[in-house]
Design an enzyme around this catalytic site. Structure first.
Site, PDB file in Angstrom:
ATOM      1  N   HIS A 156       0.742  -1.194  -0.255  1.00  0.00           N
ATOM      2  CA  HIS A 156       0.029   0.259   0.080  1.00  0.00           C
ATOM      3  C   HIS A 156       0.908   1.372  -0.044  1.00  0.00           C
ATOM      4  O   HIS A 156       2.140   1.162   0.512  1.00  0.00           O
ATOM      5  CB  HIS A 156      -0.921  -0.085   1.292  1.00  0.00           C
ATOM      6  CG  HIS A 156      -1.993  -0.971   1.264  1.00  0.00           C
ATOM      7  ND1 HIS A 156      -3.081  -1.076   2.125  1.00  0.00           N
ATOM      8  CD2 HIS A 156      -2.247  -2.192   0.616  1.00  0.00           C
ATOM      9  CE1 HIS A 156      -4.005  -2.073   1.896  1.00  0.00           C
ATOM     10  NE2 HIS A 156      -3.285  -2.846   0.851  1.00  0.00           N
ATOM     11  N   GLU A 163       0.881   3.709   1.754  1.00  0.00           N
ATOM     12  CA  GLU A 163       1.422   4.335   3.189  1.00  0.00           C
ATOM     13  C   GLU A 163       2.703   3.492   3.742  1.00  0.00           C
ATOM     14  O   GLU A 163       3.710   3.925   4.303  1.00  0.00           O
ATOM     15  CB  GLU A 163       0.322   4.045   4.206  1.00  0.00           C
ATOM     16  CG  GLU A 163      -1.032   4.893   3.989  1.00  0.00           C
ATOM     17  CD  GLU A 163      -2.101   4.141   3.000  1.00  0.00           C
ATOM     18  OE1 GLU A 163      -3.049   4.321   3.550  1.00  0.00           O
ATOM     19  OE2 GLU A 163      -1.758   3.336   2.324  1.00  0.00           O
ATOM     20  N   CYS A 194      -6.274   1.741   5.965  1.00  0.00           N
ATOM     21  CA  CYS A 194      -6.632   0.618   6.469  1.00  0.00           C
ATOM     22  C   CYS A 194      -6.211   0.364   7.867  1.00  0.00           C
ATOM     23  O   CYS A 194      -5.275   0.849   8.151  1.00  0.00           O
ATOM     24  CB  CYS A 194      -6.445  -0.732   5.348  1.00  0.00           C
ATOM     25  SG  CYS A 194      -4.769  -1.344   5.308  1.00  0.00           S
TER      26      CYS A 194
END
Length: 150
Positions: free
Chosen positions: A59, A61, A89
């Site tokens: 992801h 991040e 998430c």
């Protein structure tokens, strides 16, 4: 720093994160972008790479946190702010918490998989969270991506 100055900085850096999301979009990735800022300097830029790397943990991040920690030479990002176009998430929120990011700014909420729904206390207790910066632009890019995929 005044609230107005901080809002201007947040807009500037969120535009940078949105540029990363647009790069992900062009590559066929879910269009999420992130930047990590330390002392008014971008130290990491990333976007989703889950399809490219065939890795569910890639992801935006996670990529940005890894890059920032490597650049700073340490695992804690206490003096840093993460800007991300979509609410993280739970996996990413956990990493944000462990990295002890001082501040997180995100664009649009993730009503289905966002950390606030499943694990609202995952971030570091002293972390400041700002949501809704460029929300409509971030949301529109996500909606366009999924509309084109259907």
């Amino acid at each position: 720093m005044s609230t107005e100055e901080q809002m201007k900085k947040d807009l500037y850096y969120m535009r940078q994160a949105l540029a990363e999301a647009e790069a992900a979009y062009r590559e066929g990735e879910i269009p999420v972008g992130a930047v990590v800022v330390c002392r008014d300097r971008i130290i990491a830029r990333a976007h989703n790479l889950t399809e490219t790397l065939n890795d569910v943990t890639a992801h935006a991040e996670m990529q940005a946190i890894t890059m920032a920690a490597s650049g700073l030479g340490g695992k804690y990002l206490q003096d840093c702010t993460l800007y991300v176009t979509l609410e993280p998430c739970t996996m990413c929120a956990g990493a944000i918490g462990w990295a002890q990011l001082r501040r997180m700014v995100y664009g649009c909420p993730d009503e289905k998989r966002g950390y606030r729904l499943y694990a609202p206390r995952t971030l570091h207790p002293r972390a400041e969270v700002v949501c809704g910066v460029m929300e409509e632009e971030c949301k529109a890019l996500m909606q366009r991506f999924f509309r084109e995929r259907r």
